[in-house]
Design a protein around this motif. Sequence first.
Motif, short mmCIF file in Angstrom:
data_model
loop_
_atom_site.label_atom_id
_atom_site.label_comp_id
_atom_site.label_asym_id
_atom_site.label_seq_id
_atom_site.Cartn_x
_atom_site.Cartn_y
_atom_site.Cartn_z
N GLN A 28 0.87 -1.16 0.00
CA GLN A 28 0.10 -0.05 0.06
C GLN A 28 0.88 1.34 0.00
O GLN A 28 0.74 2.27 -0.88
CB GLN A 28 -0.87 -0.10 1.24
CG GLN A 28 -2.21 -1.05 1.13
CD GLN A 28 -2.86 -1.13 2.30
OE1 GLN A 28 -2.41 -0.46 3.58
NE2 GLN A 28 -3.96 -1.89 2.47
N MET A 29 1.87 1.45 0.65
CA MET A 29 2.72 2.26 0.81
C MET A 29 3.60 2.47 -0.36
O MET A 29 3.52 3.69 -0.83
CB MET A 29 3.76 2.28 1.95
CG MET A 29 4.69 3.55 2.33
SD MET A 29 5.45 3.67 3.70
CE MET A 29 6.70 4.86 3.28
N VAL A 30 3.98 1.45 -1.02
CA VAL A 30 4.60 1.66 -2.48
C VAL A 30 3.78 2.20 -3.45
O VAL A 30 4.17 3.10 -4.06
CB VAL A 30 5.27 0.22 -2.92
CG1 VAL A 30 5.47 0.27 -4.32
CG2 VAL A 30 6.44 -0.27 -1.95
N LEU A 36 2.84 9.83 -5.44
CA LEU A 36 2.99 10.97 -4.82
C LEU A 36 3.49 12.17 -5.60
O LEU A 36 4.57 11.94 -6.26
CB LEU A 36 3.83 10.73 -3.38
CG LEU A 36 4.47 11.87 -2.57
CD1 LEU A 36 3.23 12.19 -1.74
CD2 LEU A 36 5.64 11.33 -1.50
N ALA A 37 2.97 13.20 -5.37
CA ALA A 37 3.22 14.45 -5.96
C ALA A 37 3.04 15.82 -5.02
O ALA A 37 2.14 15.77 -4.54
CB ALA A 37 2.90 14.60 -7.43
N VAL A 38 4.07 16.82 -4.98
CA VAL A 38 3.81 17.97 -4.42
C VAL A 38 3.93 19.22 -5.21
O VAL A 38 4.70 18.94 -6.21
CB VAL A 38 4.72 18.02 -3.32
CG1 VAL A 38 4.64 16.81 -2.11
CG2 VAL A 38 6.14 18.26 -3.56
N THR A 39 3.35 20.19 -4.71
CA THR A 39 3.39 21.41 -5.85
C THR A 39 3.53 22.46 -4.85
O THR A 39 3.04 22.51 -3.76
CB THR A 39 2.03 21.56 -6.54
OG1 THR A 39 1.77 20.40 -7.31
CG2 THR A 39 2.13 22.85 -7.47
N ALA A 94 5.39 11.71 6.76
CA ALA A 94 4.05 11.46 7.43
C ALA A 94 3.50 10.31 6.68
O ALA A 94 2.73 9.47 7.52
CB ALA A 94 3.22 12.74 7.00
N LEU A 95 3.76 9.86 5.61
CA LEU A 95 3.22 8.74 4.87
C LEU A 95 3.92 7.52 5.63
O LEU A 95 2.91 6.45 5.98
CB LEU A 95 3.42 8.57 3.51
CG LEU A 95 2.87 7.61 2.55
CD1 LEU A 95 1.30 7.46 2.51
CD2 LEU A 95 3.29 7.42 1.10
N SER A 96 5.23 7.58 5.67
CA SER A 96 5.71 6.27 6.47
C SER A 96 5.22 6.31 7.95
O SER A 96 5.09 5.12 8.32
CB SER A 96 7.36 6.80 6.55
OG SER A 96 7.92 5.73 7.11
N GLN A 97 4.95 7.44 8.52
CA GLN A 97 4.42 7.37 9.82
C GLN A 97 3.00 6.73 9.99
O GLN A 97 2.67 5.92 10.99
CB GLN A 97 4.29 8.80 10.54
CG GLN A 97 5.89 9.35 10.90
CD GLN A 97 5.84 10.69 11.67
OE1 GLN A 97 4.71 11.40 11.66
NE2 GLN A 97 6.92 11.46 11.80
N THR A 98 2.31 7.14 8.93
CA THR A 98 0.93 6.41 8.90
C THR A 98 0.95 4.84 8.98
O THR A 98 0.47 4.22 9.42
CB THR A 98 0.34 6.91 7.75
OG1 THR A 98 0.01 8.41 7.82
CG2 THR A 98 -1.09 6.45 7.63
N ALA A 105 11.85 2.10 12.74
CA ALA A 105 13.07 2.07 11.85
C ALA A 105 12.83 2.32 10.53
O ALA A 105 13.61 3.21 9.93
CB ALA A 105 13.93 0.76 11.93
N THR A 106 11.85 1.97 9.94
CA THR A 106 11.59 2.14 8.63
C THR A 106 11.25 3.67 8.24
O THR A 106 11.75 4.37 7.38
CB THR A 106 10.08 1.48 8.20
OG1 THR A 106 10.49 0.03 8.15
CG2 THR A 106 9.77 1.72 6.76
#
Length: 138
Positions: A28-30, A36-39, A94-98, A105-106
Amino acid sequence: MFTTEEEARAHVRAQVAQAEKRQDKAQQMVAEMAALAVTATSREREVTVTLGQGGFVTDVLFDRIDGLDAHQLGAAFMEANHHAQLLLTQRVEALSQTYYGKDSATTEVMREQYRAMFPHAAEPPEEHRPRPEFGGRS
């Protein structure tokens, strides 16, 4: 360790289920990372930059650029890009924390990877000064 064969089997089933859950989480994270994109936009709204998950520029929009010279336009691009790098670093963390938790560690590996990619993203952007060999003033 186990008093019956059924206890041992139940333990193995639980371990397999836990591993499958971790694999699902990772997949799911992959998928979210791939999308993912940011502007971000420069302060005066002359330039808007979009970065993909790897930090590569995927789109640039120039607006309100009448009267800007090349150096001012470059500075606006650098400002927007700098802000986008900061946003990307924050979104990945934030995504990794979710998925893995704040102190996992990840998450720490992801945090460090993006900080290494964009070591100055957390700092305020410096004023862009073109190098003299490209027409800037020394």
